[in-house]
Design a protein around this motif. Structure first.
Motif, PDB file in Angstrom:
ATOM      1  N   ALA A 149       0.299  -1.408   0.220  1.00  0.00           N
ATOM      2  CA  ALA A 149      -0.193   0.542  -0.169  1.00  0.00           C
ATOM      3  C   ALA A 149       0.585   1.431  -0.628  1.00  0.00           C
ATOM      4  O   ALA A 149       0.469   1.845  -0.204  1.00  0.00           O
ATOM      5  N   LEU A 150       2.618   1.159   0.282  1.00  0.00           N
ATOM      6  CA  LEU A 150       3.065   1.869   0.255  1.00  0.00           C
ATOM      7  C   LEU A 150       4.024   2.036  -0.500  1.00  0.00           C
ATOM      8  O   LEU A 150       4.758   3.006  -0.370  1.00  0.00           O
ATOM      9  N   ARG A 151       3.806   1.853  -1.676  1.00  0.00           N
ATOM     10  CA  ARG A 151       4.653   1.164  -2.928  1.00  0.00           C
ATOM     11  C   ARG A 151       4.624   2.739  -4.106  1.00  0.00           C
ATOM     12  O   ARG A 151       3.288   3.513  -3.702  1.00  0.00           O
ATOM     13  N   ASP A 152       5.967   2.974  -4.635  1.00  0.00           N
ATOM     14  CA  ASP A 152       5.519   4.256  -4.943  1.00  0.00           C
ATOM     15  C   ASP A 152       4.067   4.338  -6.272  1.00  0.00           C
ATOM     16  O   ASP A 152       3.889   3.679  -6.871  1.00  0.00           O
ATOM     17  N   PRO A 153       3.839   5.476  -6.399  1.00  0.00           N
ATOM     18  CA  PRO A 153       3.513   7.086  -5.549  1.00  0.00           C
ATOM     19  C   PRO A 153       3.203   7.303  -4.857  1.00  0.00           C
ATOM     20  O   PRO A 153       3.423   8.162  -4.480  1.00  0.00           O
ATOM     21  N   VAL A 154       2.343   6.913  -4.186  1.00  0.00           N
ATOM     22  CA  VAL A 154       1.679   6.418  -3.024  1.00  0.00           C
ATOM     23  C   VAL A 154       2.381   7.282  -1.845  1.00  0.00           C
ATOM     24  O   VAL A 154       1.667   8.452  -1.783  1.00  0.00           O
ATOM     25  N   ILE A 155       3.538   7.671  -1.640  1.00  0.00           N
ATOM     26  CA  ILE A 155       4.013   8.339  -0.236  1.00  0.00           C
ATOM     27  C   ILE A 155       4.022  10.316  -1.112  1.00  0.00           C
ATOM     28  O   ILE A 155       3.858  10.738  -0.150  1.00  0.00           O
ATOM     29  N   ASP A 156       4.795  10.390  -2.596  1.00  0.00           N
ATOM     30  CA  ASP A 156       5.008  11.987  -3.234  1.00  0.00           C
ATOM     31  C   ASP A 156       3.309  11.956  -3.227  1.00  0.00           C
ATOM     32  O   ASP A 156       3.033  12.925  -3.447  1.00  0.00           O
ATOM     33  N   ASN A 157       1.953  11.127  -3.742  1.00  0.00           N
ATOM     34  CA  ASN A 157       0.898  12.005  -3.563  1.00  0.00           C
ATOM     35  C   ASN A 157       0.408  11.991  -2.301  1.00  0.00           C
ATOM     36  O   ASN A 157      -0.121  12.841  -2.467  1.00  0.00           O
ATOM     37  N   LEU A 158       0.697  11.138  -1.034  1.00  0.00           N
ATOM     38  CA  LEU A 158       0.271  12.042   0.156  1.00  0.00           C
ATOM     39  C   LEU A 158       1.578  13.407   0.362  1.00  0.00           C
ATOM     40  O   LEU A 158       0.457  13.637   1.039  1.00  0.00           O
ATOM     41  N   ALA A 159       2.276  13.589   0.584  1.00  0.00           N
ATOM     42  CA  ALA A 159       3.362  14.407  -0.056  1.00  0.00           C
ATOM     43  C   ALA A 159       2.019  15.900  -0.352  1.00  0.00           C
ATOM     44  O   ALA A 159       2.426  17.039  -0.097  1.00  0.00           O
ATOM     45  N   LEU A 160       2.137  15.449  -1.117  1.00  0.00           N
ATOM     46  CA  LEU A 160       1.169  16.413  -2.087  1.00  0.00           C
ATOM     47  C   LEU A 160      -0.369  17.098  -1.873  1.00  0.00           C
ATOM     48  O   LEU A 160      -0.352  18.286  -2.090  1.00  0.00           O
ATOM     49  N   GLU A 161      -0.591  15.890  -1.558  1.00  0.00           N
ATOM     50  CA  GLU A 161      -2.237  15.581  -1.367  1.00  0.00           C
ATOM     51  C   GLU A 161      -2.429  16.457   0.315  1.00  0.00           C
ATOM     52  O   GLU A 161      -3.208  16.937   0.027  1.00  0.00           O
ATOM     53  N   TYR A 162      -1.316  15.728   0.849  1.00  0.00           N
ATOM     54  CA  TYR A 162      -1.283  16.914   2.753  1.00  0.00           C
ATOM     55  C   TYR A 162      -0.834  17.402   2.481  1.00  0.00           C
ATOM     56  O   TYR A 162      -0.364  18.276   3.817  1.00  0.00           O
ATOM     57  N   ASP A 163       0.025  18.417   1.891  1.00  0.00           N
ATOM     58  CA  ASP A 163       1.196  19.584   1.796  1.00  0.00           C
ATOM     59  C   ASP A 163       0.366  20.376   2.469  1.00  0.00           C
ATOM     60  O   ASP A 163       0.650  21.454   3.561  1.00  0.00           O
ATOM     61  N   ARG A 164      -1.090  21.605   2.231  1.00  0.00           N
ATOM     62  CA  ARG A 164      -1.262  22.851   2.967  1.00  0.00           C
ATOM     63  C   ARG A 164      -1.657  21.778   4.468  1.00  0.00           C
ATOM     64  O   ARG A 164      -1.198  23.339   5.393  1.00  0.00           O
ATOM     65  N   LEU A 173       0.226   8.593   6.191  1.00  0.00           N
ATOM     66  CA  LEU A 173       1.315   7.792   5.877  1.00  0.00           C
ATOM     67  C   LEU A 173       1.321   6.591   6.625  1.00  0.00           C
ATOM     68  O   LEU A 173       0.744   5.067   6.287  1.00  0.00           O
ATOM     69  N   LEU A 174       1.272   6.802   7.715  1.00  0.00           N
ATOM     70  CA  LEU A 174       0.897   5.569   8.939  1.00  0.00           C
ATOM     71  C   LEU A 174      -0.677   4.990   8.912  1.00  0.00           C
ATOM     72  O   LEU A 174      -0.713   3.542   8.906  1.00  0.00           O
ATOM     73  N   LEU A 175      -1.614   6.161   8.597  1.00  0.00           N
ATOM     74  CA  LEU A 175      -3.138   5.156   8.940  1.00  0.00           C
ATOM     75  C   LEU A 175      -3.403   4.754   7.303  1.00  0.00           C
ATOM     76  O   LEU A 175      -3.654   2.815   7.310  1.00  0.00           O
ATOM     77  N   ARG A 176      -2.395   4.687   6.084  1.00  0.00           N
ATOM     78  CA  ARG A 176      -2.370   3.392   4.782  1.00  0.00           C
ATOM     79  C   ARG A 176      -1.838   2.274   5.426  1.00  0.00           C
ATOM     80  O   ARG A 176      -2.283   1.378   5.205  1.00  0.00           O
ATOM     81  N   PHE A 177      -0.408   2.223   6.046  1.00  0.00           N
ATOM     82  CA  PHE A 177       0.552   0.596   5.925  1.00  0.00           C
ATOM     83  C   PHE A 177      -0.316   0.395   7.051  1.00  0.00           C
ATOM     84  O   PHE A 177      -0.437  -0.880   7.616  1.00  0.00           O
ATOM     85  N   ILE A 178      -1.521   1.047   8.474  1.00  0.00           N
ATOM     86  CA  ILE A 178      -2.330   0.651   9.824  1.00  0.00           C
ATOM     87  C   ILE A 178      -3.428  -0.020   8.593  1.00  0.00           C
ATOM     88  O   ILE A 178      -4.132  -1.954   8.953  1.00  0.00           O
ATOM     89  N   GLN A 179      -4.651   0.212   8.212  1.00  0.00           N
ATOM     90  CA  GLN A 179      -4.946   0.275   7.373  1.00  0.00           C
ATOM     91  C   GLN A 179      -4.895  -1.291   6.062  1.00  0.00           C
ATOM     92  O   GLN A 179      -5.889  -2.563   6.559  1.00  0.00           O
ATOM     93  N   SER A 180      -3.222  -1.063   5.465  1.00  0.00           N
ATOM     94  CA  SER A 180      -3.713  -1.702   4.104  1.00  0.00           C
ATOM     95  C   SER A 180      -2.465  -3.510   5.271  1.00  0.00           C
ATOM     96  O   SER A 180      -3.140  -4.636   5.040  1.00  0.00           O
TER      97      SER A 180
END
Length: 307
Positions: free
Chosen positions: A239-254, A264-271
């Protein structure tokens, strides 16, 4: 256009939920005093996921209308409502709620059907027109204050988190009373993971599934290194394979670093479910030189404070 500069943006909608599994009847579970906190917790966490904030959307009341569980929602910011609509439209809210219910109710799967209404408008028919959906939600001003029962359930959930940060044993007992398998109980640890204990800094620690407290501490303290930790975790987490991490950085930048790390950790726990263990997170922290954070998660700092 929809709200004057002086008045806050406020709107309301109803989320209709129905399980397509005959053995899981959501209204009956919510009417059960034993299961109600578990269902509420899953709703609260999934709604927080959908907006990226615990306070992004407010639950005013939960109605039991067989076979539906109907949640009255209140939005206080247009941007939060937009995020919610996007999450709903893309199926992320549905997936998140299914995962949280699965964990809270200790069942293998909770297939859901969802419907969103604002007044007489069926928003599912106009999801591609986000502005029209927003107008419908904005037109429907909330007709009630938050139900007392919702406030009590929120307080119950908050007190669990507080207890957990004070004393992990207390938290385990409290979560046990909530019937939540998202936290393992000590007697179960051997069945949850083949690795019952692990070594950190020459000391042996019991392995366990990650807790809410771990999740929040990680998000608060990991700072800019959250991406590096994510890349360490991605080696054995699909669930954390590329480009997931970069997408999280963009999506939650603000929202900033806390939210990025939290997601990030939520994705890890859910998967990973029960395989999302403290040993795996500690190994990732060690790999990136975050020894102090690892010690914090293992309670080593608080032990020193007591001595």
């Amino acid at each position: 256009k929809m709200a004057g500069s002086s008045a806050p943006w406020i709107g309301s909608a109803y989320l209709f939920l129905q399980s397509t599994c005959k053995t899981i009847v959501l209204p009956s579970l919510y009417e059960s005093s034993q299961k109600k906190p578990s269902v509420f917790k899953a709703l609260k966490l999934a709604l927080a996921d959908s907006t990226g904030s615990v306070n992004g959307v407010d639950m005013l009341k939960v109605h039991c209308s067989h076979p539906h569980l109907i949640v009255q929602l209140k939005f206080c910011k247009q941007e939060n409502c937009r995020r919610f609509l996007q999450s709903y439209r893309e199926g992320a809210l549905q997936e998140s709620l299914q995962n949280h219910l699965q964990l809270s109710l200790a069942v293998t799967t909770v297939p859901l059907e969802m419907e969103l209404k604002a007044g007489n408008e069926h928003l599912d028919n106009m999801l591609k027109d986000e502005d029209r959906c927003l107008e419908c939600i904005y037109r429907e001003k909330p007709d009630r204050l938050r139900d007392e029962e919702i406030t009590e359930l929120e307080e119950c959930l908050k007190s669990l988190i507080v207890h957990q940060s004070i004393n992990n044993n207390v938290a385990v007992k409290d979560y046990a009373s909530l019937n939540s398998p998202s936290l393992p109980y000590p007697s179960q640890s051997s069945s949850l993971s083949p690795q019952v204990t692990f070594i950190f800094q020459g000391q042996e620690f019991a392995n366990r599934t990650l807790t809410l407290d771990d999740h929040q501490k990680f998000a608060k303290l990991v700072s800019k290194k959250w991406k590096q930790v994510g890349r360490s975790l991605q080696k054995n987490c699909r669930a954390l394979r590329d480009p997931v991490i970069d997408n999280l950085a963009l999506e939650y930048d603000r929202e900033g670093l806390y939210e990025q790390a939290y997601q990030l950790l939520l994705r890890f726990i859910q998967s990973e479910g029960k395989k999302a263990t403290i040993a795996r997170l500690i190994a990732a922290l060690e790999e990136n030189g975050l020894i102090s954070l690892a010690e914090e998660l293992l309670g080593l700092h608080s032990n020193e404070d007591c001595s």
